[in-house]
Design a protein around this motif. Structure first.
Motif, PDB file in Angstrom:
ATOM      1  N   ALA A 325     -18.905  -4.773  -0.355  1.00 59.07           N
ATOM      2  CA  ALA A 325     -18.655  -5.830   0.635  1.00 59.07           C
ATOM      3  C   ALA A 325     -17.189  -5.858   1.031  1.00 59.07           C
ATOM      4  O   ALA A 325     -16.844  -5.946   2.217  1.00 59.07           O
ATOM      5  N   LEU A 326     -16.323  -5.746   0.041  1.00 59.31           N
ATOM      6  CA  LEU A 326     -14.888  -5.836   0.337  1.00 59.31           C
ATOM      7  C   LEU A 326     -14.417  -4.639   1.153  1.00 59.31           C
ATOM      8  O   LEU A 326     -13.576  -4.787   2.047  1.00 59.31           O
ATOM      9  N   SER A 327     -14.992  -3.458   0.875  1.00 59.60           N
ATOM     10  CA  SER A 327     -14.511  -2.323   1.661  1.00 59.60           C
ATOM     11  C   SER A 327     -15.047  -2.388   3.096  1.00 59.60           C
ATOM     12  O   SER A 327     -14.359  -1.963   4.024  1.00 59.60           O
ATOM     13  N   SER A 328     -16.236  -2.962   3.296  1.00 65.73           N
ATOM     14  CA  SER A 328     -16.723  -3.104   4.682  1.00 65.73           C
ATOM     15  C   SER A 328     -15.870  -4.126   5.439  1.00 65.73           C
ATOM     16  O   SER A 328     -15.717  -4.038   6.657  1.00 65.73           O
ATOM     17  N   LEU A 329     -15.331  -5.056   4.702  1.00 70.32           N
ATOM     18  CA  LEU A 329     -14.492  -6.079   5.318  1.00 70.32           C
ATOM     19  C   LEU A 329     -13.229  -5.444   5.930  1.00 70.32           C
ATOM     20  O   LEU A 329     -12.746  -5.891   6.977  1.00 70.32           O
ATOM     21  N   GLU A 330     -12.723  -4.420   5.262  1.00 69.44           N
ATOM     22  CA  GLU A 330     -11.509  -3.742   5.763  1.00 69.44           C
ATOM     23  C   GLU A 330     -11.700  -3.179   7.164  1.00 69.44           C
ATOM     24  O   GLU A 330     -10.760  -3.102   7.933  1.00 69.44           O
ATOM     25  N   ARG A 331     -12.931  -2.752   7.443  1.00 66.74           N
ATOM     26  CA  ARG A 331     -13.197  -2.103   8.737  1.00 66.74           C
ATOM     27  C   ARG A 331     -13.561  -3.098   9.843  1.00 66.74           C
ATOM     28  O   ARG A 331     -13.699  -2.703  10.996  1.00 66.74           O
ATOM     29  N   ALA A 332     -13.790  -4.367   9.477  1.00 65.25           N
ATOM     30  CA  ALA A 332     -14.283  -5.324  10.478  1.00 65.25           C
ATOM     31  C   ALA A 332     -13.160  -5.775  11.406  1.00 65.25           C
ATOM     32  O   ALA A 332     -12.038  -6.021  10.952  1.00 65.25           O
ATOM     33  N   PRO A 333     -13.467  -5.893  12.713  1.00 62.94           N
ATOM     34  CA  PRO A 333     -12.438  -6.286  13.684  1.00 62.94           C
ATOM     35  C   PRO A 333     -12.216  -7.800  13.705  1.00 62.94           C
ATOM     36  O   PRO A 333     -12.427  -8.443  14.741  1.00 62.94           O
ATOM     37  N   ILE A 334     -11.813  -8.335  12.568  1.00 58.24           N
ATOM     38  CA  ILE A 334     -11.573  -9.782  12.509  1.00 58.24           C
ATOM     39  C   ILE A 334     -10.096 -10.035  12.260  1.00 58.24           C
ATOM     40  O   ILE A 334      -9.348  -9.119  11.931  1.00 58.24           O
ATOM     41  N   THR A 335      -9.689 -11.272  12.400  1.00 54.72           N
ATOM     42  CA  THR A 335      -8.272 -11.597  12.228  1.00 54.72           C
ATOM     43  C   THR A 335      -7.864 -11.354  10.765  1.00 54.72           C
ATOM     44  O   THR A 335      -8.675 -11.536   9.856  1.00 54.72           O
ATOM     45  N   PRO A 336      -6.612 -10.958  10.540  1.00 54.30           N
ATOM     46  CA  PRO A 336      -6.149 -10.682   9.171  1.00 54.30           C
ATOM     47  C   PRO A 336      -6.303 -11.907   8.262  1.00 54.30           C
ATOM     48  O   PRO A 336      -6.674 -11.782   7.096  1.00 54.30           O
ATOM     49  N   GLU A 337      -6.057 -13.060   8.802  1.00 54.00           N
ATOM     50  CA  GLU A 337      -6.173 -14.282   7.998  1.00 54.00           C
ATOM     51  C   GLU A 337      -7.614 -14.463   7.507  1.00 54.00           C
ATOM     52  O   GLU A 337      -7.860 -14.804   6.350  1.00 54.00           O
ATOM     53  N   ALA A 338      -8.572 -14.222   8.426  1.00 55.24           N
ATOM     54  CA  ALA A 338      -9.974 -14.380   8.063  1.00 55.24           C
ATOM     55  C   ALA A 338     -10.379 -13.307   7.060  1.00 55.24           C
ATOM     56  O   ALA A 338     -11.166 -13.559   6.140  1.00 55.24           O
ATOM     57  N   ARG A 339      -9.855 -12.097   7.239  1.00 53.43           N
ATOM     58  CA  ARG A 339     -10.192 -11.026   6.302  1.00 53.43           C
ATOM     59  C   ARG A 339      -9.759 -11.417   4.886  1.00 53.43           C
ATOM     60  O   ARG A 339     -10.521 -11.286   3.937  1.00 53.43           O
ATOM     61  N   ARG A 340      -8.549 -11.960   4.783  1.00 54.10           N
ATOM     62  CA  ARG A 340      -8.050 -12.352   3.464  1.00 54.10           C
ATOM     63  C   ARG A 340      -8.910 -13.478   2.889  1.00 54.10           C
ATOM     64  O   ARG A 340      -9.301 -13.466   1.720  1.00 54.10           O
ATOM     65  N   ALA A 341      -9.248 -14.450   3.737  1.00 52.47           N
ATOM     66  CA  ALA A 341     -10.052 -15.582   3.260  1.00 52.47           C
ATOM     67  C   ALA A 341     -11.443 -15.119   2.818  1.00 52.47           C
ATOM     68  O   ALA A 341     -11.947 -15.554   1.785  1.00 52.47           O
ATOM     69  N   LEU A 342     -12.054 -14.227   3.597  1.00 58.97           N
ATOM     70  CA  LEU A 342     -13.403 -13.759   3.241  1.00 58.97           C
ATOM     71  C   LEU A 342     -13.380 -12.905   1.975  1.00 58.97           C
ATOM     72  O   LEU A 342     -14.337 -12.918   1.203  1.00 58.97           O
ATOM     73  N   GLU A 343     -12.293 -12.173   1.775  1.00 59.44           N
ATOM     74  CA  GLU A 343     -12.131 -11.450   0.503  1.00 59.44           C
ATOM     75  C   GLU A 343     -12.141 -12.427  -0.662  1.00 59.44           C
ATOM     76  O   GLU A 343     -12.857 -12.264  -1.638  1.00 59.44           O
ATOM     77  N   GLU A 344     -11.327 -13.452  -0.510  1.00 60.03           N
ATOM     78  CA  GLU A 344     -11.206 -14.415  -1.606  1.00 60.03           C
ATOM     79  C   GLU A 344     -12.492 -15.201  -1.812  1.00 60.03           C
ATOM     80  O   GLU A 344     -12.885 -15.494  -2.942  1.00 60.03           O
ATOM     81  N   LEU A 345     -13.157 -15.521  -0.701  1.00 59.34           N
ATOM     82  CA  LEU A 345     -14.432 -16.242  -0.818  1.00 59.34           C
ATOM     83  C   LEU A 345     -15.473 -15.404  -1.533  1.00 59.34           C
ATOM     84  O   LEU A 345     -16.234 -15.908  -2.364  1.00 59.34           O
ATOM     85  N   ALA A 346     -15.513 -14.094  -1.210  1.00 53.12           N
ATOM     86  CA  ALA A 346     -16.494 -13.213  -1.849  1.00 53.12           C
ATOM     87  C   ALA A 346     -16.238 -13.154  -3.350  1.00 53.12           C
ATOM     88  O   ALA A 346     -17.179 -13.216  -4.161  1.00 53.12           O
ATOM     89  N   VAL A 347     -14.983 -13.050  -3.702  1.00 52.93           N
ATOM     90  CA  VAL A 347     -14.644 -13.002  -5.129  1.00 52.93           C
ATOM     91  C   VAL A 347     -15.017 -14.332  -5.790  1.00 52.93           C
ATOM     92  O   VAL A 347     -15.657 -14.366  -6.851  1.00 52.93           O
TER      93      VAL A 347
END
Lengths: 354, 354
Positions: A325-347
């Motif tokens: 999940a986290l590696s697919s997040l790296e490729r998603a065209p979303i804002t950097p802030e959201a990417r960081r938040a979704l990483e932390e939420l997944a964890v």
């Protein structure tokens, strides 16, 4: 859960929106004899980790939506849906506790007992809890629709909102069937988990937020929802399975081993049975779902789940799904802030808790 | 019910819309193990007098709306709400029959028994029925919103739609309370009847149709809803009380005297008790709500209800409310066709049936 995306202030905002919504219902539901419905709703909604609102909110932000009270209200409405499902679930499972307090039906049952009313207190409690759950289900769609988000945004997300709720009801029905059938395979338990919880805990809230902001379903949204949302959802459910057996009551809000006593046919149990010796399997069948299961029985079941390797396999699967999940997040065209938040939420959604 | 407004063709159209909506859900709910939910929904929806859709439809036409499939779909969605409420109600009342067939929870219970599954068939049946009811509740709002009516029309009616559903849940809770309290006054029974049934059977469906077509709540709409809708709703509920005691099972779809066996605290019973001698009152208290009530007990209760004058008073009250409603209809600025249809609907909804 502490994260860099100001989790606490988001939670405070969700709390505030929920309180404001329930307050709006007071003129309708504030009469003295109806007040117990309102109070039960308020108390129930004061708990909860606000995970579903957070996935919805960060979907919205990820697709370029601005922070604001409207998206917080729409996201918060998912807590009403979740509360409705839990209240009905507790009636069906005859659960005594939820979030560290008596479950809704036990609460209404106690009210009946204290008042010395006619008829069965237990039947009254269950009936009142069914109605409270239905009321919160109705309120969840009202709060969603009256969030103040633009009509076009809501219209784009509406099919997902409808689908999510149908999936949830079907998933809960599959769960009843699974308990009734008795023997689950890992795959059948996974299907139930996905319908009942995984999808509407992570994937669909995230999709709602993304589509609300993007104004339509786009291929990249679907990819992110499947590659990240779906996998975090499964890992979340596996964590829930493990917490239901090994979790600390202070953390889960339920008595130790409650899932074992209720006989839940989880992925963890399915894997245990598929790897168990004959003697172990016989013990699982004998002990699982015994309403009088004591500490010794719980320890025996925990031992078998560990000895068969099911616990380790579950932890490994959580880690693998989370990594994917986290590696697919790296490729998603979303804002950097959201990417960081979704990483932390997944964890946070899948982390071991002690 | 035969009327000049082509009741049969309206009913056929409502049936068609409901079938089409449920059919749209088949890709989601059509899997073999979910199919019993779908089949139970279809069977349940095949029954019903379509009274609520008719009031909504004729509200729409009365305020100048054109006939069309969209208003029929929106109106038909009220049958899903009604089905949801009846299914949950039957669980709470432990009713065995509905619309001449086993109630939903008994149906799922039988499925469990026939399959020889694990656990309690009755608990499985109740759980599945709670979920089916919730599913239909979710579907009712989906069908309403996807009816094809203009977004502005739906937006104008949405607050009424929300209010109606909250009132319904609160009314059902008040009904539980009323049974638990035991002794009802006529006024407390009337309040429950209004919340639980009267308002959402007549007044609010009518208001929905009127506001959908007018695009907003107007003073004349409110007058018509109060002077006609509210009164027809009370008369309808009084007729329902009488049918629940004196009705023909072929007409009510429930065993004779079912309301007496369930111990329903209706306006009819409240009036009976208020006029009963001590001996009569003692008999009512002893027999009402006895699950084993036999033909002799039913006859005794019927006799008391007649002898105290409660039946006659009920019939007179129905007539008075109906007369008031019909004369207010004459003054309402609605189309002549709608006026005629609403006259006939009021009569049909409150008529003595044998």
């Amino acid at each position: 859960m502490t994260t860099s995306f100001q989790w606490d202030s988001f939670r405070t905002e969700v709390d505030r929106r929920l309180r404001a919504f329930v307050e709006r219902q007071r003129p309708l539901v504030g009469a003295p004899d109806l007040a117990p419905l309102l109070t039960a709703a308020e108390d129930f909604l004061a708990g909860g980790k606000r995970l579903r609102p957070a996935f919805c909110y960060w979907g919205w932000r990820g697709a370029g939506g601005e922070d604001g009270p409207e998206i917080c209200a729409a996201a918060a409405s998912l807590e009403l849906l979740q509360a409705s499902a839990l209240i009905h679930d507790d009636v069906m499972d005859s659960s005594d506790m939820r979030r560290g307090r008596p479950s809704a039906h036990r609460r209404f049952q106690a009210m009946h007992e204290e008042a010395g009313w006619r008829g069965s207190p237990a039947r009254f409690g269950e009936g009142a809890a069914v109605l409270l759950g239905s009321l919160l289900l109705v309120w969840s769609s009202e709060m969603w629709r009256t969030s103040g988000l633009p009509a076009e945004a809501l219209a784009a997300a509406e099919p997902i909102h409808d689908l999510m709720r149908t999936e949830l009801m079907c998933g809960q029905y599959l769960d009843l069937l699974e308990q009734a059938h008795g023997e689950s395979t890992f795959d059948s338990a996974l299907r139930v988990a996905l319908h009942k919880s995984g999808k509407y805990s992570v994937e669909q809230p995230l999709r709602l937020g993304l589509v609300l902001a993007a104004g339509r379903q786009e291929p990249w949204i679907d990819r992110l929802c499947v590659q990240y949302g779906h996998k975090v959802g499964i890992a979340f459910q596996l964590r829930d399975d493990i917490l239901g057996v090994f979790g600390d009551p202070a953390e889960t809000g339920k008595p130790a081993g409650d899932d074992l006593r209720e006989g839940k046919r989880t992925m963890l149990i399915a894997r245990t049975l598929s790897a168990a010796s004959e003697g172990q399997a016989a013990d699982v069948r004998r002990l699982l779902g015994d309403p009088a299961l004591d500490a010794q029985g719980i320890a025996r079941l925990r031992g078998i789940i560990e000895d068969t390797g099911a616990l380790t396999a579950g932890e490994e699967m959580i880690k693998r799904y989370l990594d994917d999940a986290l590696s697919s997040l790296e490729r998603a065209p979303i804002t950097p802030e959201a990417r960081r938040a979704l990483e932390e939420l997944a964890v946070a959604a899948t982390a071991r808790r002690s």
